[in-house]
Design a protein around this motif. Structure first.
Motif, short mmCIF file in Angstrom:
data_model
loop_
_atom_site.label_atom_id
_atom_site.label_comp_id
_atom_site.label_asym_id
_atom_site.label_seq_id
_atom_site.Cartn_x
_atom_site.Cartn_y
_atom_site.Cartn_z
N LYS A 61 0.85 -1.21 0.00
CA LYS A 61 0.00 0.00 0.00
C LYS A 61 0.88 1.25 0.00
CE LYS A 61 -4.21 -1.13 2.55
NZ LYS A 61 -5.14 -1.08 1.45
N ALA A 62 0.40 2.31 -0.61
CA ALA A 62 1.13 3.58 -0.55
C ALA A 62 1.23 4.01 0.92
CB ALA A 62 0.39 4.64 -1.34
N PRO A 63 2.40 4.49 1.35
CA PRO A 63 2.52 4.93 2.75
C PRO A 63 1.41 5.90 3.16
CG PRO A 63 4.67 4.92 1.70
CD PRO A 63 3.67 4.58 0.62
N ALA A 113 3.82 8.85 13.41
CA ALA A 113 3.75 7.82 12.36
C ALA A 113 2.86 8.27 11.20
CB ALA A 113 3.24 6.51 12.95
N CYS A 114 1.94 9.24 11.46
CA CYS A 114 1.11 9.76 10.36
C CYS A 114 1.98 10.45 9.30
CB CYS A 114 0.09 10.79 10.89
SG CYS A 114 -1.29 10.04 11.75
N GLY A 115 3.18 10.84 9.67
CA GLY A 115 4.08 11.51 8.72
C GLY A 115 4.94 10.54 7.93
N ILE A 116 4.54 9.27 7.86
CA ILE A 116 5.40 8.23 7.30
C ILE A 116 5.80 8.47 5.83
CG2 ILE A 116 3.60 6.54 6.61
CD1 ILE A 116 6.91 5.73 8.45
N VAL A 163 4.50 2.93 14.46
CA VAL A 163 5.65 3.13 13.58
C VAL A 163 5.86 1.88 12.70
CG1 VAL A 163 8.12 3.68 13.46
CG2 VAL A 163 6.72 4.64 15.30
N ALA A 164 5.77 0.71 13.33
CA ALA A 164 5.99 -0.54 12.59
C ALA A 164 4.96 -0.68 11.46
CB ALA A 164 5.90 -1.73 13.53
N LEU A 165 3.69 -0.43 11.77
CA LEU A 165 2.63 -0.57 10.75
C LEU A 165 2.80 0.50 9.66
CD1 LEU A 165 -0.55 -1.19 12.95
CD2 LEU A 165 0.90 -2.89 11.84
N ALA A 166 3.09 1.72 10.06
CA ALA A 166 3.26 2.80 9.08
C ALA A 166 4.37 2.45 8.09
CB ALA A 166 3.57 4.11 9.79
N CYS A 167 5.41 1.78 8.57
CA CYS A 167 6.52 1.38 7.69
C CYS A 167 6.14 0.24 6.75
CB CYS A 167 7.74 0.95 8.52
SG CYS A 167 8.54 2.30 9.40
N GLY A 168 4.99 -0.40 6.99
CA GLY A 168 4.55 -1.47 6.09
C GLY A 168 4.67 -2.86 6.67
N ASN A 169 5.08 -2.98 7.93
CA ASN A 169 5.18 -4.29 8.56
C ASN A 169 3.81 -4.76 9.03
OD1 ASN A 169 8.28 -4.49 8.92
ND2 ASN A 169 7.74 -2.47 9.69
#
Ligand code: NAD
Length: 501
Positions: A61-63, A113-116, A163-169
């Motif tokens: 997904k797009a960040p 994390a919203c600023g990912i 943070v982990a989810l925002a990074c795509g994990n």
């Protein structure tokens, strides 16, 4: 009636199949009000498989789309903060205002994390050699896990998963089994905000559940926050199984009080930092190092009436300054330390043992406790007590105070109270600790900085949240490209520096 709590797997609450349950208590009354299921290794493995299956779609997904879920989540956390605070206080014992502070600190990480999309921006170098460009970017690690302590049941998980989810994990969360209700609720809200099922699975459990996380090859990274003994085990076992591990652990935070400090402000700072949340904070101040006997005498004189007057009460009493400690075992352990301080020769100025509150006789209350003349050989100096016990250590000069902080096995946080800028600068430069306060007793960095200790307060290379969090939850990839128009004829057998191409 005893409520049955659940795990949260594949987008829904689930009872689990292990048949193992543990009682959850209200520490103010000593009564059990619910039971938490403890997952078997097979149940944890199934949750990991669900997170693994959710990874390709979530990481692709797009960040900005992942951030959109977190924007909505932030608003849900704010609108549900009263409900969440009640859940925390009922199982942890801390005051409602203290929970609101904890939640606000967790929400700050969600906001970070919203600023990912900005945080994941890579680097680009044009023409590193003729017709050759290099760019680098960060990609998610895969399925990552978080194992969290009882003392901040909502904030510490939120140091990790936003943070982990925002990074795509995708994420496996194993919270503390002592106060599991509030974290279950905040994970439910995350799904209301639009998190797809399987992206975050919450499993409750003990050692069996943790051992599955440590050994399952599909878990790529582990964040742990808790005691040093468990953290050291998690770090060594996790690394042995090829995982990236950050383990933030125990503490014994010293506050150095210089003779020129504003004594009233230093005393107020000590009261909040030593006794807030009944001392059950990794950044609590448990040692005050007074430089000079005059400083120590002034501290003791001003502290003792305030410690005696501390309002210890259940969270339902709005005037409570401090609640009970978390379990019966904690109360017994803390009272055991108080006795050891007496046996080993410290001067017990205020004794918090034997506190009984009318109507709450079975609660796990320990009153504020103050020791003077503590020395570095005593157990109450060496060990993390994790209760409302403050030790005053006397020393003649600044250098000895600094050495004392540096010689302690832990190096989480520390502070100096002084009006002397030169002393403050020297302290911040030479002290061996990860978080340092100058006239700030609990210097926990805000979400867009990173948090972590030194020495035996942290195992691993990365602090938590902020950019360190982004680095921990991502792998760096560097791409070097040459377009056909720049490719020379003939094979090239020698390694060359970019400028030689
Ligand atoms: P704990 O170590 O008992 O538990 C932490 C987590 O580990 C829990 O999820 C628990 O279920 C699990 N666990 C416990 N025993 C285990 C075992 N034998 N094997 C595998 N897993 C196990 O810690 P706690 O009492 O919940 O929390 C208090 C501790 O956390 C204190 O030492 C405090 O300083 C520390 N802490 C540190 C920070 C920090 O930032 N450094 C922040 C908060 C708390």
């Amino acid at each position: 009636m005893t409520e049955q709590l659940t795990h949260f797997i594949d987008g829904a609450r689930t009872q689990g199949t292990s048949g193992n349950f543990q009682d959850v208590f209200n520490p103010a009354t000593g009564e059990s009000h619910s039971q938490v299921p403890l997952a078997s290794a097979a149940e944890v493995a199934a949750a990991i498989a669900s997170a693994k299956a959710a990874f390709p779609a979530w990481s692709a997904k797009a960040p900005a789309k992942r951030a959109a879920v977190l924007f909505k989540y932030r608003d849900l956390l704010i609108s549900h903060s009263d409900e969440i605070a009640q859940l925390v206080s009922k199982e942890h014992g801390k005051t409602l205002d203290d929970v609101k502070g904890e939640l606000a600190r967790g929400i700050e990480v969600v906001e970070f994390a919203c600023g990912i999309p900005h945080l994941l921006k890579g680097e680009f170098s044009e023409s590193v050699a003729s017709s050759v460009d290099t760019h680098s970017f960060r990609q998610a690690v895969g399925v990552v896990a978080g194992i969290t302590p009882f003392n901040f049941p909502t904030m510490v998980p939120m140091w990790m998963f936003p943070v982990a989810l925002a990074c795509g994990n995708t994420f496996i969360l194993k919270p503390s089994e002592r106060d599991p209700s509030s974290v279950l609720r905040i994970i439910e809200l995350l799904h209301e905000a639009g998190l797809p099922k399987g992206v975050l699975n919450l499993v409750n459990g003990g050692k069996e559940a943790v051992d599955e996380i440590l050994t399952n090859p599909d878990v790529k990274a582990i964040s742990f926050v808790g005691s040093t003994a468990v953290g050291e085990y998690i770090y060594s076992e996790g690394c042995k199984h090829g995982k990236r591990v950050q383990a933030l652990c125990g503490a014994k935070n010293h506050m150095v009080v210089m003779p020129d400090a504003d004594m009233d402000k230093a005393v107020d700072a000590l009261m909040g930092a030593a006794y807030g949340s009944a001392g059950e904070r990794c950044m609590a101040i448990s040692v005050a190092v007074a430089v000079g006997d005059k400083t120590a005498d002034a501290l003791i004189e001003k502290l003792s009436p305030k410690v005696q007057a501390l309002k210890v009460a259940p969270y339902t009493d709005p005037s409570a300054e401090m609640g009970p400690v978390v379990t019966k075992e904690s109360k017994e352990r803390i009272e055991g330390y108080i006795q050891s301080g007496v046996d080993q020769g410290a001067k017990l100025v205020v004794d918090g043992r034997g506190l009984s509150l009318q109507g709450y006789e079975n609660g796990y209350f320990v009153g504020g406790t103050l020791f003077d003349n503590v020395t570095t050989e005593m157990d109450i100096y060496k060990d993390e007590i994790f209760g409302p016990v403050l030790a005053v250590v006397r020393t003649d000069e600044y250098e000895t105070a600094l050495q004392m902080v540096n010689d302690h096995e832990y190096g989480n946080g520390t502070a100096i109270f002084t009006r002397d800028g030169d002393a403050a600068r020297d302290f911040t430069s030479r002290v061996q600790a990860g978080m340092v306060g100058v006239n700030v007793p609990i210097p926990v960095p805000v979400a867009y900085h990173s948090s972590g200790g030194w020495k035996r307060s942290l195992f691993g290379d990365h602090d938590i949240h902020g950019m360190e969090g982004v680095r921990f939850y991502t792998k760096l990839k560097a791409i070097t490209s040459r377009w056909p128009s720049g490719i020379k004829e003939g094979a090239e057998f020698n390694f060359k520096a970019g400028k030689d191409h």
